[in-house]
Scaffold this motif. Sequence first.
Motif, PDB file in Angstrom:
ATOM      1  N   UNK A 130      58.228  36.386  51.382  1.00  0.00           N
ATOM      2  CA  UNK A 130      58.284  37.484  52.354  1.00  0.00           C
ATOM      3  C   UNK A 130      57.621  38.756  51.830  1.00  0.00           C
ATOM      4  N   UNK A 131      56.502  38.595  51.098  1.00  0.00           N
ATOM      5  CA  UNK A 131      55.778  39.739  50.537  1.00  0.00           C
ATOM      6  C   UNK A 131      54.334  39.706  51.011  1.00  0.00           C
ATOM      7  N   UNK A 132      53.874  40.813  51.589  1.00  0.00           N
ATOM      8  CA  UNK A 132      52.473  40.982  51.990  1.00  0.00           C
ATOM      9  C   UNK A 132      51.802  41.876  50.947  1.00  0.00           C
ATOM     10  N   UNK A 133      50.675  41.443  50.418  1.00  0.00           N
ATOM     11  CA  UNK A 133      49.998  42.204  49.364  1.00  0.00           C
ATOM     12  C   UNK A 133      49.456  43.533  49.881  1.00  0.00           C
ATOM     13  N   UNK A 134      48.711  43.500  51.002  1.00  0.00           N
ATOM     14  CA  UNK A 134      48.207  44.693  51.690  1.00  0.00           C
ATOM     15  C   UNK A 134      47.001  45.357  51.037  1.00  0.00           C
ATOM     16  N   UNK A 135      46.505  44.838  49.901  1.00  0.00           N
ATOM     17  CA  UNK A 135      45.331  45.467  49.283  1.00  0.00           C
ATOM     18  C   UNK A 135      44.482  44.419  48.546  1.00  0.00           C
ATOM     19  N   UNK A 136      44.239  43.291  49.192  1.00  0.00           N
ATOM     20  CA  UNK A 136      43.369  42.266  48.605  1.00  0.00           C
ATOM     21  C   UNK A 136      41.926  42.756  48.649  1.00  0.00           C
ATOM     22  N   UNK A 137      41.266  42.749  47.508  1.00  0.00           N
ATOM     23  CA  UNK A 137      39.865  43.152  47.390  1.00  0.00           C
ATOM     24  C   UNK A 137      39.368  42.714  46.018  1.00  0.00           C
ATOM     25  N   UNK A 138      38.061  42.693  45.768  1.00  0.00           N
ATOM     26  CA  UNK A 138      37.535  42.186  44.493  1.00  0.00           C
ATOM     27  C   UNK A 138      38.087  42.889  43.260  1.00  0.00           C
ATOM     28  N   UNK A 139      38.351  44.193  43.347  1.00  0.00           N
ATOM     29  CA  UNK A 139      38.874  44.902  42.184  1.00  0.00           C
ATOM     30  C   UNK A 139      40.288  44.479  41.825  1.00  0.00           C
ATOM     31  N   UNK A 140      40.987  43.849  42.762  1.00  0.00           N
ATOM     32  CA  UNK A 140      42.338  43.368  42.493  1.00  0.00           C
ATOM     33  C   UNK A 140      42.375  41.868  42.216  1.00  0.00           C
ATOM     34  N   UNK A 141      41.207  41.250  42.087  1.00  0.00           N
ATOM     35  CA  UNK A 141      41.117  39.837  41.734  1.00  0.00           C
ATOM     36  C   UNK A 141      40.571  39.751  40.317  1.00  0.00           C
ATOM     37  N   UNK A 142      41.422  39.348  39.380  1.00  0.00           N
ATOM     38  CA  UNK A 142      41.006  39.181  37.998  1.00  0.00           C
ATOM     39  C   UNK A 142      40.443  37.772  37.809  1.00  0.00           C
ATOM     40  N   UNK A 143      39.629  37.598  36.786  1.00  0.00           N
ATOM     41  CA  UNK A 143      39.031  36.294  36.485  1.00  0.00           C
ATOM     42  C   UNK A 143      39.492  35.845  35.109  1.00  0.00           C
ATOM     43  N   UNK A 144      40.089  34.646  35.037  1.00  0.00           N
ATOM     44  CA  UNK A 144      40.507  34.145  33.735  1.00  0.00           C
ATOM     45  C   UNK A 144      39.329  33.500  33.029  1.00  0.00           C
ATOM     46  N   UNK A 146      38.472  30.543  32.664  1.00  0.00           N
ATOM     47  CA  UNK A 146      37.865  29.427  33.379  1.00  0.00           C
ATOM     48  C   UNK A 146      37.175  29.864  34.668  1.00  0.00           C
ATOM     49  N   UNK A 147      37.230  31.171  34.976  1.00  0.00           N
ATOM     50  CA  UNK A 147      36.622  31.668  36.199  1.00  0.00           C
ATOM     51  C   UNK A 147      37.521  31.562  37.412  1.00  0.00           C
ATOM     52  N   UNK A 148      38.812  31.250  37.224  1.00  0.00           N
ATOM     53  CA  UNK A 148      39.737  31.164  38.355  1.00  0.00           C
ATOM     54  C   UNK A 148      40.220  32.544  38.761  1.00  0.00           C
ATOM     55  N   UNK A 149      40.604  32.683  40.031  1.00  0.00           N
ATOM     56  CA  UNK A 149      41.081  33.960  40.566  1.00  0.00           C
ATOM     57  C   UNK A 149      42.536  34.183  40.193  1.00  0.00           C
ATOM     58  N   UNK A 150      42.843  35.406  39.715  1.00  0.00           N
ATOM     59  CA  UNK A 150      44.205  35.822  39.411  1.00  0.00           C
ATOM     60  C   UNK A 150      44.477  37.080  40.230  1.00  0.00           C
ATOM     61  N   UNK A 151      45.405  37.005  41.162  1.00  0.00           N
ATOM     62  CA  UNK A 151      45.693  38.136  42.051  1.00  0.00           C
ATOM     63  C   UNK A 151      46.576  39.135  41.314  1.00  0.00           C
ATOM     64  N   UNK A 152      46.188  40.421  41.343  1.00  0.00           N
ATOM     65  CA  UNK A 152      46.916  41.472  40.633  1.00  0.00           C
ATOM     66  C   UNK A 152      47.181  42.639  41.571  1.00  0.00           C
ATOM     67  N   UNK A 153      47.901  43.625  41.065  1.00  0.00           N
ATOM     68  CA  UNK A 153      48.172  44.904  41.714  1.00  0.00           C
ATOM     69  C   UNK A 153      48.922  44.735  43.024  1.00  0.00           C
ATOM     70  N   UNK A 154      50.225  44.573  42.910  1.00  0.00           N
ATOM     71  CA  UNK A 154      51.083  44.524  44.083  1.00  0.00           C
ATOM     72  C   UNK A 154      51.669  45.903  44.373  1.00  0.00           C
ATOM     73  N   UNK A 155      50.949  46.954  43.985  1.00  0.00           N
ATOM     74  CA  UNK A 155      51.449  48.318  44.177  1.00  0.00           C
ATOM     75  C   UNK A 155      51.685  48.685  45.626  1.00  0.00           C
TER      76      UNK A 155
END
Length: 531
Positions: A130-144, A146-155
Amino acid sequence: MPERYLGRTIGKYRVTRHLGTGAFSWVYEAVDLDLEIPVALKILRPEFAGQEVAESRFRKEAATAARLRHPNIVTVRDVGQVDGAAFVAMDLYPLTLGRRLALVGPLPETEVVRLGIGMAAALAVAHASQIVHRDIKPDNILLDQDGDAIVADFGLARALAAGSLGDTNQVQGTPHYFSPEQARGKELDGRSDLYSVGVTLYRAATGRLPFEGDDWYAVARCHIETPPRPPRDLVPELTVEFDALVRRLLAKDPADRIPNAVQLVDALAALPTAPDRSAGLSRLGSNTVDAFRVSPPVPSRWWPAAAILVVGGVIGWMAWERQGGDADPEPAPAITVAADSARPVPVPVDSPPPPPPLAASTPATTVPPVKRPVAALPRTVRVEVTTLDSAVIYVDNRQVGVGRWSADVAVSPRLSLRAVVPDAPTTCRTALHDTVLTGLKAGQRLAVDLPVRGCAVVRYRVEPRDARVQFVPVDGGRAYETRADSVESYSLPWGRYLMRISAPYCIVFSDTVVVNRRGGDAVVPRKLVCS
């Protein structure tokens, strides 16, 4: 200034490098001194310390991210507050999607789809909580690694539970990635995040945003009213299926989009350019929302794209390192609009063919050697820095040595030097000293002394309680003064002090105190003689 924490120790974390600045906090690379591993340390900016709204949001972000456990969601390791500095420690990742796009331009569709699967998988877990991120964008997508996407910044994340929405008409987020309902200030559900995923995939595949401009109000209005240009108009090599999927995610009406993140995983995995899932991976999508990792090997029929991707990643990483590693894992303030980099155009360089071999009848000729121009020697200046033996030295915000450092440095308009006592508390002003060198000329030899001192605590107990306690440096400098009834200890820079205690109608008491790494001299309880 964010550099105030460089070299400092916050709790068990030693700050080594500033990574980025956000609306409420600074993000650093730090070392966990207990585990001896690098971490990302987010520290609430001092101007917001003590502000209830800012501190509440900061704690909420940490709590929200800590509850979400998934390989595609950044892991929160620690939360705390030391010397007035509120911090969150997270896993450290070297690069953001935004930074990579700025360095190498659009990505191959195969990788874009793979990143989309990772983002959708992370959002499936968040939306299930029941959580909406509300700010998905490239600056909030980290890369590990292996090049996989890691979603960050739930501010900006907000719970969907009844009664928790609060001010539903408040517009928050980043305008270029707004959903239409977000731009209108309406209540949001998971489909708003999917619209932002669509914008992110659009930019990753084309190098462009659906709607660009510096006027955030005009951009938000385009999200509400203007149909986006199809991605294949910009990059004809994209498949029809990918184009259709992105355009569906960018539908103005949430009901016309893919219903949820779980079905988005299925839709992305069904594309012809999706990663191969035959290597023993569990079913992704509608049959499960369990944690999973999307990092399969690239099928052999896509090996050329994979090779290009690996080479591009290495070049991008080297360029990032040369530019100081200013990756920004945390977003800029929500209303700040940054123009996207133009797509780079490769310029082929054709080498001339080798000369044909000489025929047997051709007489040999002497070919004079080619005179190659001698490269000019670099213009440098010799810089020698001395400071406290245990102090860490930084040059242009990069750690270069401890106690003493010297090197030939390329001539530049300005050179920033800093020394920091690493174990000093953040309140110790003498633990940091910096300077900026300007007007450098080639061939110069500069010797720079950066005097720093750590701090230690002096403890005392004085009567009467309204007495004034003063510490005057024996060797000169700033005096420190407090009241006996306010504190019973005081943090002072290392050195020798005259401790002076006075109160109305009492005989003044004076004594010498030595402050060093072990603290101050033991001060026995002192009761003034008063009339």
